[in-house]
Scaffold this active site. Structure first.
Site, short mmCIF file in Angstrom:
data_model
loop_
_atom_site.label_atom_id
_atom_site.label_comp_id
_atom_site.label_asym_id
_atom_site.label_seq_id
_atom_site.Cartn_x
_atom_site.Cartn_y
_atom_site.Cartn_z
N HIS A 100 0.83 -1.32 -0.21
CA HIS A 100 0.06 -0.04 0.00
C HIS A 100 0.95 1.40 0.08
O HIS A 100 1.52 1.82 0.85
CB HIS A 100 -1.01 -0.01 1.20
CG HIS A 100 -1.75 -0.99 1.24
ND1 HIS A 100 -2.92 -1.10 0.44
CD2 HIS A 100 -2.04 -2.32 2.23
CE1 HIS A 100 -3.73 -2.14 0.64
NE2 HIS A 100 -3.24 -2.69 1.73
N HIS A 110 -1.17 -6.63 -4.91
CA HIS A 110 -1.46 -7.89 -4.27
C HIS A 110 -0.76 -9.01 -5.20
O HIS A 110 -1.16 -9.04 -6.25
CB HIS A 110 -2.97 -8.16 -3.83
CG HIS A 110 -3.10 -9.64 -3.48
ND1 HIS A 110 -3.72 -10.48 -4.47
CD2 HIS A 110 -2.98 -10.41 -2.49
CE1 HIS A 110 -3.97 -11.87 -3.98
NE2 HIS A 110 -3.35 -11.62 -2.69
N ASN A 112 -0.01 -13.44 -4.60
CA ASN A 112 -0.17 -14.62 -3.82
C ASN A 112 0.14 -16.12 -4.68
O ASN A 112 -0.31 -16.07 -5.60
CB ASN A 112 -1.69 -15.17 -3.10
CG ASN A 112 -1.44 -16.22 -2.33
OD1 ASN A 112 -1.90 -17.26 -2.96
ND2 ASN A 112 -1.53 -16.46 -1.02
N VAL A 113 0.87 -16.76 -4.22
CA VAL A 113 1.46 -18.11 -4.74
C VAL A 113 1.39 -19.18 -3.75
O VAL A 113 1.94 -18.80 -2.52
CB VAL A 113 2.79 -18.06 -5.64
CG1 VAL A 113 2.76 -17.33 -6.86
CG2 VAL A 113 3.92 -17.24 -4.62
N ARG A 114 0.60 -20.07 -3.89
CA ARG A 114 0.49 -21.20 -2.60
C ARG A 114 0.42 -22.67 -3.25
O ARG A 114 0.14 -22.82 -4.65
CB ARG A 114 -0.79 -20.93 -1.89
CG ARG A 114 -1.88 -20.94 -2.87
CD ARG A 114 -3.11 -20.00 -2.42
NE ARG A 114 -4.22 -20.16 -3.31
CZ ARG A 114 -4.37 -19.25 -4.08
NH1 ARG A 114 -3.63 -18.31 -4.33
NH2 ARG A 114 -5.61 -19.24 -4.74
N HIS A 149 -0.31 -5.67 -17.20
CA HIS A 149 -1.04 -7.01 -17.78
C HIS A 149 -0.31 -7.56 -19.03
O HIS A 149 -0.04 -8.90 -19.03
CB HIS A 149 -2.34 -6.29 -18.54
CG HIS A 149 -3.41 -6.56 -17.75
ND1 HIS A 149 -4.25 -7.37 -17.27
CD2 HIS A 149 -4.02 -5.43 -16.82
CE1 HIS A 149 -5.28 -6.83 -16.29
NE2 HIS A 149 -5.18 -5.67 -16.09
N HIS A 179 -21.41 -6.96 -3.93
CA HIS A 179 -22.33 -6.27 -3.05
C HIS A 179 -21.80 -4.69 -3.63
O HIS A 179 -23.08 -3.70 -3.30
CB HIS A 179 -21.95 -6.27 -1.61
CG HIS A 179 -20.63 -5.95 -1.24
ND1 HIS A 179 -19.55 -6.75 -1.40
CD2 HIS A 179 -20.06 -5.00 -0.55
CE1 HIS A 179 -18.49 -6.19 -1.11
NE2 HIS A 179 -18.75 -5.16 -0.40
N GLY A 263 -5.35 -20.14 11.87
CA GLY A 263 -3.98 -19.43 11.53
C GLY A 263 -3.51 -18.20 12.43
O GLY A 263 -4.38 -17.64 13.13
#
Length: 304
Positions: A100, A110, A112-114, A149, A179, A263
């Site tokens: 941020h 952001h 994430n690799v998992r 991109h 929402h 967690g």
């Protein structure tokens, strides 16, 4: 299927990203190593390293977290699409990051690799990889969105001509606030439940996405971090950050999984922005840069 090789890669990726962002910011991340002997409720041993930078020169808050946890019973959020694995022992590991920036003209990113691995009741092993990266600007710039991109596409092109388009669409659909009836940002790529055609290929996809994060984001951050701004831009940034909080707490499967699996809360919620505002039924004035974000950037679009 070598989970040790995945863990080694993830730890190296975390260190690489933290080191590069320290160069950009000029301040050091706090490296918080943690371990848990048992978490109860089906959770076994776990641990990780949470790297956090707060009140930096460039990043108002940045977090890069590695975790490796395991247990004897899969959490409900992980078996929603795989009911045959209910009750299986499992392990999960990954690197998740959010940056941020302080400057409203610099976007939030952001990644994430998992990997998940579970022992099936028949004695076999199930695995899948997931991850992706996405960009959330507060003030839109065409060149930034195109660059991000294009770099995502470069990461996936070696694995098939159609893969980027598939993962780009998946990202647009996943990072969408139903929402609010709007996307969180300009998207990127997202994939989950990847186990085909084999472990080595799925792992290679994950690695390529992780390896392209710095090339996708750092040039944008360096281009925007010193842009002059005033109270109006700062106020809009804090308002739009509210959407980020809403997504993470209401929709994001990773956050929900982390909390359901008992967690480490501090690590799970390090993605939250430090300052946020909400307003009742606020709308941007027509013809402003704030309105442009909604009209040109928070819409489905093929950037490359």
């Amino acid at each position: 299927m070598d989970s040790a090789a995945v863990k080694k890669y993830l730890l190296e990726l975390q260190n690489l990203i933290v080191t590069r962002l320290e160069q950009v910011d000029g301040k050091k991340f706090k490296r918080d190593k943690w371990e848990r002997a048992t978490g109860g409720a089906g959770i076994g041993a776990g641990g990780g390293i949470s790297c956090i930078l707060e009140q930096g020169n460039v990043l108002e808050r940045g977090g890069v977290a590695f975790s490796h946890v395991q247990g004897d019973k899969m959490p409900a959020s992980a078996t929603a699409h795989r009911p045959e694995l209910a009750g299986s022992s499992w392990e999960a590991m990954g690197v998740s990051l959010v940056f941020h920036p302080r400057n409203p003209y610099a976007p939030t990113v952001h990644m994430n690799v998992r990997m998940f691995m579970a022992k099936k009741p028949d004695g076999g092993t199930a695995f899948w990889f997931g991850g992706g990266m996405d960009l959330t600007p507060y003030y839109g710039f065409e060149e930034d969105a195109v660059h991000f991109h294009r770099t995502c596409k470069n990461a996936l092109d070696p694995f098939g001509a159609d893969r980027h388009a598939k993962y780009k669409k998946w990202c647009d659909e996943y990072f969408f606030l139903k929402h609010r009836n709007e996307p969180r940002g300009v998207g990127g790529v997202f994939f989950d439940d990847l186990s085909e055609p084999d472990f080595a290929t799925a792992f290679a996809v994950q690695q390529s996405v992780g390896d392209h994060l710095l090339a996708a984001y750092v040039p944008i951050l360096e281009r925007r971090k010193d842009t002059p701004y005033g109270e109006r831009e700062r106020d809009f940034q804090l308002y739009r950050r509210g959407r980020y909080v809403e997504f993470n707490l209401v929709i994001d499967r990773g956050t929900i999984f982390g909390l359901q699996s008992n967690g480490r809360t501090e690590s799970i919620l390090l993605s939250m922005p430090p300052l946020v505002t909400w307003r009742y039924d606020w709308q941007p004035e027509k013809g402003t840069r704030e309105a442009e974000l909604y009209e040109k950037f928070l819409v489905p679009r093929n950037w490359v």
